[in-house]
Design an enzyme around this catalytic site. Structure first.
Site, PDB file in Angstrom:
ATOM      1  N   TYR A 167     -50.574 -33.264  49.503  1.00 46.87           N
ATOM      2  CA  TYR A 167     -49.592 -32.184  49.335  1.00 46.87           C
ATOM      3  C   TYR A 167     -49.482 -31.710  47.883  1.00 46.87           C
ATOM      4  O   TYR A 167     -48.414 -31.365  47.413  1.00 46.87           O
ATOM      5  CB  TYR A 167     -48.222 -32.621  49.864  1.00 46.87           C
ATOM      6  CG  TYR A 167     -48.163 -32.753  51.381  1.00 46.87           C
ATOM      7  CD1 TYR A 167     -49.184 -32.242  52.179  1.00 46.87           C
ATOM      8  CD2 TYR A 167     -47.091 -33.368  52.014  1.00 46.87           C
ATOM      9  CE1 TYR A 167     -49.136 -32.358  53.560  1.00 46.87           C
ATOM     10  CE2 TYR A 167     -47.035 -33.481  53.402  1.00 46.87           C
ATOM     11  CZ  TYR A 167     -48.061 -32.982  54.175  1.00 46.87           C
ATOM     12  OH  TYR A 167     -48.005 -33.089  55.539  1.00 46.87           O
TER      13      TYR A 167
ATOM     14  N   LYS B 104     -56.031 -45.735  54.352  1.00 41.91           N
ATOM     15  CA  LYS B 104     -57.332 -45.513  54.970  1.00 41.91           C
ATOM     16  C   LYS B 104     -58.371 -45.735  53.868  1.00 41.91           C
ATOM     17  O   LYS B 104     -59.205 -44.872  53.571  1.00 41.91           O
ATOM     18  CB  LYS B 104     -57.372 -44.081  55.551  1.00 41.91           C
ATOM     19  CG  LYS B 104     -58.567 -43.768  56.406  1.00 41.91           C
ATOM     20  CD  LYS B 104     -58.502 -44.356  57.804  1.00 41.91           C
ATOM     21  CE  LYS B 104     -59.768 -43.986  58.560  1.00 41.91           C
ATOM     22  NZ  LYS B 104     -59.942 -44.732  59.810  1.00 41.91           N
TER      23      LYS B 104
ATOM     24  N   ASP C  27     -54.818 -44.916  61.127  1.00 43.57           N
ATOM     25  CA  ASP C  27     -55.127 -44.396  62.469  1.00 43.57           C
ATOM     26  C   ASP C  27     -54.813 -45.437  63.539  1.00 43.57           C
ATOM     27  O   ASP C  27     -54.143 -45.151  64.533  1.00 43.57           O
ATOM     28  CB  ASP C  27     -56.585 -43.915  62.551  1.00 43.57           C
ATOM     29  CG  ASP C  27     -57.588 -44.900  61.943  1.00 43.57           C
ATOM     30  OD1 ASP C  27     -57.151 -45.911  61.366  1.00 43.57           O
ATOM     31  OD2 ASP C  27     -58.801 -44.646  62.059  1.00 43.57           O
TER      32      ASP C  27
ATOM     33  N   ASP D  35     -45.630 -38.549  56.672  1.00 45.33           N
ATOM     34  CA  ASP D  35     -45.110 -37.378  57.368  1.00 45.33           C
ATOM     35  C   ASP D  35     -45.417 -37.491  58.860  1.00 45.33           C
ATOM     36  O   ASP D  35     -44.534 -37.377  59.721  1.00 45.33           O
ATOM     37  CB  ASP D  35     -45.782 -36.133  56.767  1.00 45.33           C
ATOM     38  CG  ASP D  35     -45.002 -34.871  57.044  1.00 45.33           C
ATOM     39  OD1 ASP D  35     -43.913 -34.960  57.644  1.00 45.33           O
ATOM     40  OD2 ASP D  35     -45.491 -33.787  56.659  1.00 45.33           O
TER      41      ASP D  35
ATOM     42  N   ASP E  42     -42.867 -38.777  62.084  1.00 40.34           N
ATOM     43  CA  ASP E  42     -42.598 -37.836  63.187  1.00 40.34           C
ATOM     44  C   ASP E  42     -42.971 -38.461  64.530  1.00 40.34           C
ATOM     45  O   ASP E  42     -42.252 -38.324  65.518  1.00 40.34           O
ATOM     46  CB  ASP E  42     -43.385 -36.529  63.008  1.00 40.34           C
ATOM     47  CG  ASP E  42     -42.573 -35.460  62.293  1.00 40.34           C
ATOM     48  OD1 ASP E  42     -41.679 -35.842  61.509  1.00 40.34           O
ATOM     49  OD2 ASP E  42     -42.829 -34.262  62.508  1.00 40.34           O
TER      50      ASP E  42
END
Ligand code: ATP
Ligand code: MG
Length: 343
Positions: A121, A168, A216, A240, A244
């Site tokens: 971001y 990751k 993941d 993020d 969610d």
């Protein structure tokens, strides 16, 4: 001691749920607040041309903490600069299921500690040539250290037993490699053992353990066995998305609070937006906003008061009036009054 709180209701249901949170804070007799209101969002932009007037920035900058409702179309023009005003580096998002409510996973109590300043971001994007665009993902040791330290401290302070570091690093070797390495160094400095070392009997100076998880695979485990997780420290985008996802597990935007925490200031807001479809009808669920106020209390050091507010909300959710999003027919003020009565 009086705490100055900036109150920025914003647009849509922000105008309805923010006063509910203020009412709850006012009902706490052991803490003195002075509330200073500021405008932000679509309505003030239509009037003045600016979604976040300088006056509102100043109010937030000078306050001990900010309560923010929601902004509509202008959300990004409001919340991103406001996060900067409070110097926020950590986005704290609890996903907790409540007794008596339908949830996909009714045994969930996870707090996401999301890095809030870098990762993907950064906004550093470019078009190399037609049809080819790039994005620069930035990970710094400093921000990784800040978020990991905050995560371990948060877990300890709030009685959680385990911290998971999401990453990751097997693919993003440099960037997530640094994130992971830094977070593990923080664990070592605090003598927090890995979960499997604890199992093999290694002594620990704190009650905490930690583990690392590929983000993941973690997404899958969160859906299947969320009860195995406590505090999850994540890079920006992963935080993020995973938070969610977990919001979906516990059922409903009307329930989820969040905090944007900085060095010496912080902003508290519900995860939901301005909900234009129900705005002005007086039926918005104030729980997320009131739970955000509970996080504000804890942030200011009033753990007991924060816990009282949370318990009051929990008890109303279980057996009090419910807004339509939870299948009831009560209004925002009915729920707010019930929470204040519980207190
Ligand atoms: P925004 O653009 O401001 O995010 P949105 O249309 O995405 O607005 P959200 O606020 O994100 O709306 O809400 C998505 C859905 O969840 C809407 O149908 C909304 O009515 C519902 N919702 C969100 N918050 C609440 C709440 N506090 N009480 C009841 N319903 C809610
Ligand atoms: Mg939305």
């Amino acid at each position: 001691m009086t705490h100055e709180i900036a109150v920025i209701p914003g647009d849509g249901i922000g105008q309805e749920v923010t006063p509910a949170a203020v009412e709850v804070l006012e009902a706490i007799e052991t803490v003195d607040f002075e509330f200073v209101e500021g405008d932000a969002g679509d309505a003030v932009k239509a009037e003045t041309g600016e979604a976040l007037p300088q006056e509102t920035r100043d109010i937030a900058a000078d306050a001990d903490a900010t309560l923010f409702g929601a902004a509509g179309e202008t959300a990004a023009d409001v919340i991103l600069p406001l996060r900067e005003v409070v110097g926020s580096f950590a986005n704290v998002r609890p996903a907790r299921s409540y007794p008596g409510l339908d949830a996909v996973q009714p045994d969930t109590d996870i707090v996401f500690i999301r890095e809030n300043t870098e990762g993907v971001y950064t906004g550093i994007e470019s078009e190399i040539t037609e049809g080819v665009r790039t994005l620069t993902r930035v990970i710094t040791e400093e921000a990784s250290r800040d978020i990991a330290e905050y995560g371990f401290d948060y877990a300890k302070r709030n009685g959680y037993e385990d911290v998971t570091i999401a990453h990751k690093a097997n693919v993003m070797r440099q960037t997530d490699g640094l994130f992971l390495e830094t977070a593990e160094a923080v664990a070592e400095e605090r003598s927090v053992p890995r979960t499997d070392e604890r199992a093999s009997g290694e002594a620990a100076s704190s009650g905490l353990t930690y583990d690392t998880a590929l983000m993941d695979a973690l997404a899958m485990h969160l859906v299947m066995t969320p009860e195995e997780y406590d505090v999850i420290v994540c890079p920006n985008l992963a935080g993020d998305m995973l938070s969610d996802l977990s919001a979906g597990l516990v059922g409903g935007l009307g329930l989820l609070p969040s905090a944007n925490v900085g060095e010496d200031n912080a902003l508290f807001e519900p995860v939901h937006g301005s909900a234009p479809d129900i705005a002005g009808e007086g039926v918005a669920n104030p729980s997320a906003m009131i739970l955000s106020a509970a996080m504000l209390l804890e942030h200011l050091g009033y753990d007991e008061e924060g816990e009282h507010v949370r318990t009051a909300v929990e008890s109303v959710l279980e057996s009090g009036p419910r807004t339509p999003d939870l299948g009831g027919d009560a209004g925002t003020t009915d729920v707010t009054d019930a929470v204040v009565d519980e207190l």
